[in-house]
Write an enzyme that holds these catalytic residues in place. Structure first.
Site, mmCIF file in Angstrom:
data_model
loop_
_atom_site.group_PDB
_atom_site.id
_atom_site.type_symbol
_atom_site.label_atom_id
_atom_site.label_comp_id
_atom_site.label_asym_id
_atom_site.label_seq_id
_atom_site.Cartn_x
_atom_site.Cartn_y
_atom_site.Cartn_z
ATOM 1 N N THR A 12 0.884 -1.259 0.209
ATOM 2 C CA THR A 12 -0.002 0.006 -0.073
ATOM 3 C C THR A 12 1.002 1.233 -0.082
ATOM 4 O O THR A 12 0.459 2.455 -0.746
ATOM 5 C CB THR A 12 -0.847 0.160 1.223
ATOM 6 O OG1 THR A 12 -1.693 -0.937 1.123
ATOM 7 C CG2 THR A 12 -1.780 1.373 1.427
ATOM 8 N N ASP A 86 -0.133 -6.966 4.595
ATOM 9 C CA ASP A 86 -0.830 -8.276 4.706
ATOM 10 C C ASP A 86 -0.104 -9.317 5.196
ATOM 11 O O ASP A 86 -0.456 -10.259 5.947
ATOM 12 C CB ASP A 86 -1.563 -8.665 3.268
ATOM 13 C CG ASP A 86 -2.933 -7.881 2.941
ATOM 14 O OD1 ASP A 86 -3.247 -7.378 3.787
ATOM 15 O OD2 ASP A 86 -3.071 -7.902 1.619
#
Length: 322
Positions: A12, A86
């Site tokens: 991200t 993640d």
């Protein structure tokens, strides 16, 4: 002045647009360099594998470790890695298991991108700059080892756990200020390790409160194609309902080359062998996890897989300083 290698691995942190999509690394690095502190000696590198971290595997982390070890030969000893959140806990634990105390390494990431939607400037609200600056400060001031820096928390990498999907305070673990006795031996990654890791099959089976007959059926379904490592996540301190048929099923999997490790699905705490779990695990001849979290268990299983080819070798060397 300490020379810091800043390694970008995607996530991200380096995304733009709505919905988010990654910028090519060669376009992102110049933008990243604009926000780096001028008083630090930082050189940017692109990791061998750039992808959404949900798609990352052992191969990607071993390539990253190989890059770090190659840079060490060029007198770099301080490393900051930007990684997606993640699988950040898995990346952190894997680097800790393989690098040990051979370098100063801090991993970080962000819940929000560094840049705005168009990628022309920094985002008005982002945790990316804050996390990066914190990681850069931490790598220069912390003792040798591998850490995760996030939301002003510096965590021992082996203990990292992602605890929230969206909040900035996304990770938990043992604070780096607390003593954590580790004797990890560094492991030099070679090409044959990366090739072997492509086939690494590790399955985690979280026990559910179902009838033991159904548990046995689930285990027997694995006999056609057993994984290299089967992690059984028990209740509480590792408790599972067992009988002779379940133990026999475990023995069959072991005979097929599957190393079976018992752990707990509880996020914090370890297995307590004072409970009834102790007797049946000896009868089943399964390995008891001594790891500091689920990601650390994955990382140890990977390292064992690369070093040893048989279940008997896993048993013989599990409690070595690996």
């Amino acid at each position: 002045m300490k020379k810091i290698a800043l390694i970008y691995m995607g996530g991200t942190f380096g995304c733009i647009g709505e919905p988010l999509s990654p910028i090519p690394a060669e376009n992102f690095i110049p933008q990243l360099q604009r926000v780096l502190p001028l008083h630090l000696n930082i050189e940017c590198f692109v990791a061998p594998s750039i992808k959404d971290s949900s798609a990352s595997t052992a191969t990607d982390w071993l390539q990253l470790i190989q890059l770090i070890q190659n840079l060490q030969l060029k007198n770099y000893q301080y490393f900051v890695v930007i990684h997606g959140t993640d699988t950040l806990s898995y990346a952190s634990a894997t680097l800790a298991r393989f690098l040990g105390q051979s370098a100063h390494v801090v991993l970080t990431g962000s819940q929000y991108p560094l840049l705005n939607v168009s990628g022309t400037n920094t985002r008005e609200f982002t945790d990316a700059i804050d996390n990066l600056n914190f990681a850069l400060d931490a790598v220069a001031t912390s003792s040798v080892g591998v850490y995760l820096a996030f939301h002003h928390q510096l965590i021992h990498a082996q203990t990292a756990l992602k605890r929230h999907t969206t909040e900035s305070d996304a990770f938990a673990g043992i604070n780096a200020k607390d003593n954590l006795i580790t004797h990890q031996q560094s492991y030099v990654v070679h090409e044959h390790d990366i090739e072997k890791a492509q086939s690494f099959n590790c399955l985690s089976l979280m026990a559910q409160p179902i009838a033991i007959e159904q548990q046995i059926k689930n285990l027997k379904n694995l006999q056609q194609h057993p994984p290299h490592a089967l992690i059984l996540q028990g209740f509480g301190t590792g408790n599972l309902a067992v009988n002779e048929e379940l133990i026999s099923t475990l023995h069959t999997l072991q005979a097929q080359g599957c190393a079976i490790v018992l752990t707990t699905q509880v996020p914090f705490g370890t297995i307590n062998q004072h409970y009834a779990v102790s007797e049946w695990t000896q009868h089943a001849n399964i390995i008891i996890s001594d790891c500091l979290g689920h990601a650390d268990l994955y990382a140890k299983a990977l390292k064992m897989y690369l070093q040893y080819d048989s279940v008997d070798q896993w048993h013989a060397h599990w409690h070595d300083s690996v």
